[in-house]
Design a protein around this motif. Structure first.
Motif, PDB file in Angstrom:
ATOM      1  N   ARG A   9     107.386  36.358  94.054  1.00  0.00           N
ATOM      2  CA  ARG A   9     107.827  34.955  94.010  1.00  0.00           C
ATOM      3  C   ARG A   9     107.598  34.354  92.642  1.00  0.00           C
ATOM      4  O   ARG A   9     108.471  33.672  92.080  1.00  0.00           O
ATOM      5  N   TRP A  10     106.403  34.597  92.071  1.00  0.00           N
ATOM      6  CA  TRP A  10     106.084  34.019  90.771  1.00  0.00           C
ATOM      7  C   TRP A  10     106.784  34.738  89.624  1.00  0.00           C
ATOM      8  O   TRP A  10     107.009  34.164  88.564  1.00  0.00           O
ATOM      9  N   TRP A  11     107.114  36.019  89.843  1.00  0.00           N
ATOM     10  CA  TRP A  11     107.919  36.694  88.826  1.00  0.00           C
ATOM     11  C   TRP A  11     109.242  35.952  88.644  1.00  0.00           C
ATOM     12  O   TRP A  11     109.731  35.758  87.528  1.00  0.00           O
ATOM     13  N   GLY A  12     109.843  35.554  89.771  1.00  0.00           N
ATOM     14  CA  GLY A  12     111.106  34.812  89.703  1.00  0.00           C
ATOM     15  C   GLY A  12     110.944  33.477  89.001  1.00  0.00           C
ATOM     16  O   GLY A  12     111.778  33.084  88.174  1.00  0.00           O
ATOM     17  N   ILE A  13     109.844  32.757  89.327  1.00  0.00           N
ATOM     18  CA  ILE A  13     109.593  31.470  88.689  1.00  0.00           C
ATOM     19  C   ILE A  13     109.360  31.634  87.192  1.00  0.00           C
ATOM     20  O   ILE A  13     109.900  30.869  86.365  1.00  0.00           O
ATOM     21  N   ASN A  14     108.571  32.654  86.825  1.00  0.00           N
ATOM     22  CA  ASN A  14     108.271  32.877  85.408  1.00  0.00           C
ATOM     23  C   ASN A  14     109.521  33.233  84.609  1.00  0.00           C
ATOM     24  O   ASN A  14     109.731  32.729  83.496  1.00  0.00           O
ATOM     25  N   VAL A  15     110.332  34.116  85.175  1.00  0.00           N
ATOM     26  CA  VAL A  15     111.557  34.519  84.469  1.00  0.00           C
ATOM     27  C   VAL A  15     112.487  33.318  84.299  1.00  0.00           C
ATOM     28  O   VAL A  15     113.083  33.121  83.236  1.00  0.00           O
ATOM     29  N   LEU A  16     112.614  32.520  85.362  1.00  0.00           N
ATOM     30  CA  LEU A  16     113.468  31.339  85.286  1.00  0.00           C
ATOM     31  C   LEU A  16     112.985  30.380  84.195  1.00  0.00           C
ATOM     32  O   LEU A  16     113.784  29.840  83.416  1.00  0.00           O
ATOM     33  N   ALA A  17     111.673  30.156  84.121  1.00  0.00           N
ATOM     34  CA  ALA A  17     111.110  29.267  83.108  1.00  0.00           C
ATOM     35  C   ALA A  17     111.307  29.832  81.701  1.00  0.00           C
ATOM     36  O   ALA A  17     111.669  29.107  80.764  1.00  0.00           O
ATOM     37  N   LEU A  18     111.093  31.153  81.557  1.00  0.00           N
ATOM     38  CA  LEU A  18     111.245  31.782  80.249  1.00  0.00           C
ATOM     39  C   LEU A  18     112.690  31.761  79.755  1.00  0.00           C
ATOM     40  O   LEU A  18     112.942  31.753  78.550  1.00  0.00           O
ATOM     41  N   LEU A  19     113.636  31.744  80.689  1.00  0.00           N
ATOM     42  CA  LEU A  19     115.045  31.650  80.302  1.00  0.00           C
ATOM     43  C   LEU A  19     115.465  30.197  80.051  1.00  0.00           C
ATOM     44  O   LEU A  19     116.250  29.915  79.134  1.00  0.00           O
ATOM     45  N   ALA A  20     114.947  29.290  80.871  1.00  0.00           N
ATOM     46  CA  ALA A  20     115.367  27.890  80.787  1.00  0.00           C
ATOM     47  C   ALA A  20     114.860  27.218  79.517  1.00  0.00           C
ATOM     48  O   ALA A  20     115.596  26.437  78.888  1.00  0.00           O
ATOM     49  N   ILE A  21     113.608  27.495  79.125  1.00  0.00           N
ATOM     50  CA  ILE A  21     113.034  26.803  77.970  1.00  0.00           C
ATOM     51  C   ILE A  21     113.793  27.113  76.674  1.00  0.00           C
ATOM     52  O   ILE A  21     114.236  26.196  75.977  1.00  0.00           O
ATOM     53  N   PRO A  22     113.996  28.390  76.314  1.00  0.00           N
ATOM     54  CA  PRO A  22     114.755  28.635  75.076  1.00  0.00           C
ATOM     55  C   PRO A  22     116.205  28.176  75.154  1.00  0.00           C
ATOM     56  O   PRO A  22     116.790  27.776  74.146  1.00  0.00           O
ATOM     57  N   PHE A  23     116.797  28.226  76.368  1.00  0.00           N
ATOM     58  CA  PHE A  23     118.169  27.751  76.509  1.00  0.00           C
ATOM     59  C   PHE A  23     118.249  26.257  76.211  1.00  0.00           C
ATOM     60  O   PHE A  23     119.150  25.806  75.485  1.00  0.00           O
ATOM     61  N   CYS A  24     117.312  25.473  76.747  1.00  0.00           N
ATOM     62  CA  CYS A  24     117.301  24.032  76.489  1.00  0.00           C
ATOM     63  C   CYS A  24     117.060  23.735  75.016  1.00  0.00           C
ATOM     64  O   CYS A  24     117.691  22.836  74.438  1.00  0.00           O
ATOM     65  N   ILE A  25     116.153  24.503  74.399  1.00  0.00           N
ATOM     66  CA  ILE A  25     115.877  24.293  72.971  1.00  0.00           C
ATOM     67  C   ILE A  25     117.107  24.641  72.142  1.00  0.00           C
ATOM     68  O   ILE A  25     117.454  23.933  71.182  1.00  0.00           O
ATOM     69  N   PHE A  26     117.792  25.736  72.522  1.00  0.00           N
ATOM     70  CA  PHE A  26     118.999  26.130  71.802  1.00  0.00           C
ATOM     71  C   PHE A  26     120.078  25.055  71.908  1.00  0.00           C
ATOM     72  O   PHE A  26     120.708  24.688  70.902  1.00  0.00           O
ATOM     73  N   MET A  27     120.298  24.543  73.126  1.00  0.00           N
ATOM     74  CA  MET A  27     121.326  23.533  73.322  1.00  0.00           C
ATOM     75  C   MET A  27     120.973  22.240  72.576  1.00  0.00           C
ATOM     76  O   MET A  27     121.848  21.579  71.996  1.00  0.00           O
ATOM     77  N   GLY A  28     119.691  21.874  72.586  1.00  0.00           N
ATOM     78  CA  GLY A  28     119.270  20.682  71.849  1.00  0.00           C
ATOM     79  C   GLY A  28     119.474  20.848  70.353  1.00  0.00           C
ATOM     80  O   GLY A  28     119.935  19.924  69.672  1.00  0.00           O
ATOM     81  N   SER A  29     119.151  22.037  69.838  1.00  0.00           N
ATOM     82  CA  SER A  29     119.335  22.305  68.414  1.00  0.00           C
ATOM     83  C   SER A  29     120.810  22.297  68.047  1.00  0.00           C
ATOM     84  O   SER A  29     121.196  21.814  66.975  1.00  0.00           O
ATOM     85  N   TRP A  30     121.654  22.835  68.949  1.00  0.00           N
ATOM     86  CA  TRP A  30     123.092  22.855  68.682  1.00  0.00           C
ATOM     87  C   TRP A  30     123.661  21.438  68.635  1.00  0.00           C
ATOM     88  O   TRP A  30     124.452  21.116  67.750  1.00  0.00           O
ATOM     89  N   GLN A  31     123.256  20.591  69.579  1.00  0.00           N
ATOM     90  CA  GLN A  31     123.725  19.206  69.572  1.00  0.00           C
ATOM     91  C   GLN A  31     123.240  18.479  68.319  1.00  0.00           C
ATOM     92  O   GLN A  31     123.973  17.664  67.741  1.00  0.00           O
ATOM     93  N   LEU A  32     122.025  18.780  67.888  1.00  0.00           N
ATOM     94  CA  LEU A  32     121.503  18.156  66.673  1.00  0.00           C
ATOM     95  C   LEU A  32     122.305  18.605  65.453  1.00  0.00           C
ATOM     96  O   LEU A  32     122.577  17.811  64.552  1.00  0.00           O
ATOM     97  N   SER A  33     122.700  19.886  65.437  1.00  0.00           N
ATOM     98  CA  SER A  33     123.512  20.384  64.322  1.00  0.00           C
ATOM     99  C   SER A  33     124.881  19.719  64.311  1.00  0.00           C
ATOM    100  O   SER A  33     125.448  19.463  63.242  1.00  0.00           O
ATOM    101  N   ARG A  34     125.435  19.426  65.509  1.00  0.00           N
ATOM    102  CA  ARG A  34     126.720  18.734  65.568  1.00  0.00           C
ATOM    103  C   ARG A  34     126.598  17.313  65.007  1.00  0.00           C
ATOM    104  O   ARG A  34     127.470  16.844  64.288  1.00  0.00           O
ATOM    105  N   PHE A  35     125.497  16.639  65.334  1.00  0.00           N
ATOM    106  CA  PHE A  35     125.268  15.300  64.793  1.00  0.00           C
ATOM    107  C   PHE A  35     125.121  15.354  63.278  1.00  0.00           C
ATOM    108  O   PHE A  35     125.696  14.534  62.549  1.00  0.00           O
ATOM    109  N   ASP A  36     124.355  16.339  62.797  1.00  0.00           N
ATOM    110  CA  ASP A  36     124.150  16.474  61.354  1.00  0.00           C
ATOM    111  C   ASP A  36     125.478  16.767  60.649  1.00  0.00           C
ATOM    112  O   ASP A  36     125.728  16.250  59.547  1.00  0.00           O
TER     113      ASP A  36
END
Length: 262
Positions: A9-36
């Motif tokens: 159960r926690w393997w699933g939670i950990n994998v989901l968190a490990l995928l979600a965090i860099p994805f959110c950071i990537f999308m935030g960085s991409w939007q910031l680059s579009r603004f720049d």
């Protein structure tokens, strides 16, 4: 104590968190680059408009169609002035006024070129707008692309009185004259008949418009999502640890409530 992190159960939670965090950071960085990128476009377009005023004027036909390269360049055209319109709710130097827009029927093509002859303060008043010169004239000014509502503060409101227009565009002017209208306009370098000259603006799509600030807002949202994922992961871990400790102490739900009350 933390062996539960290795359960399926926690393997699933950990994998989901490990995928979600860099994805959110990537999308935030991409939007910031579009603004720049939009900020850089705005800066370059503003610099281009300023530098284009120093270049010698070219015949109108050589600069069409208007794009980011030709917008703001000095254009010249010859013809006779015809129908005159007022463009209300235009800001200049922190004041509200209106443009005096006159259609110039160009020699040769016969098409009408919208010419902003100047700006006047206050509410649009045809009686205060100077009449255009008669006879054949040659005009020189900064070339601009047709406006659409939302560009550079262009109003989208309708129901204007006769003799007024909200946007300077071929689509809104073509029905006012029995001949074609250029999909462009120019603003005179020197205001005609004592009016104040209207400075050229950066071309649409290259300014700090609503889309640019949407990019900035999305940047904040994606970084907030990343922080929320981290917060929820630690919260779930903490609850799991507390549940494991309670189990070691042999507390049942009723006893947990009693212990909490004490």
């Amino acid at each position: 104590m933390y062996r539960f992190l290795l359960t399926p159960r926690w393997w699933g939670i950990n994998v989901l968190a490990l995928l979600a965090i860099p994805f959110c950071i990537f999308m935030g960085s991409w939007q910031l680059s579009r603004f720049d990128a939009r900020v850089q476009d705005h800066r370059k377009a503003t610099e281009q408009v300023t530098s284009d005023r120093k270049e010698p004027a070219q015949p109108l036909e050589k600069l069409l169609p208007v794009d980011k390269r030709t917008s703001g360049m000095q254009a010249t055209a010859t013809g006779r002035y015809g129908k005159q319109l007022l463009v209300p709710d235009r800001q200049l130097d922190g004041r509200t006024g209106y443009y005096v827009l006159t259609l110039l029927r160009t020699t040769g093509t016969g098409k009408a070129l919208p010419v902003v002859r100047g700006w006047l303060p206050g509410s649009a008043d045809p009686a205060k707008a100077p009449a255009p010169p008669s006879g054949e004239v040659t005009v020189t000014g900064a070339l601009q692309a047709s406006e659409t509502p939302g560009d550079n503060g262009v109003s989208a409101r309708g129901g204007l009185p006769p003799g007024q227009t909200a946007a300077i565009s071929a689509a809104s002017l073509v029905n006012l004259v029995p001949y074609g209208v250029y999909d462009a306009w120019i603003t005179l370098d020197k205001g005609d008949s004592g009016m104040k000259a209207v400075p050229a603006t950066a071309p649409p799509g290259s300014g700090l418009d609503l889309k640019a600030f949407q990019n900035l807002g999305y940047t904040g949202e994606w970084f907030v999502f990343a922080g929320f994922v981290v917060f929820m992961w630690f919260r779930l871990v903490r609850r799991e640890v507390e549940a494991a400790r309670d189990a070691e102490l042999g507390l049942v739900p009723e006893e947990q409530e009693t212990a909490a009350a004490v």
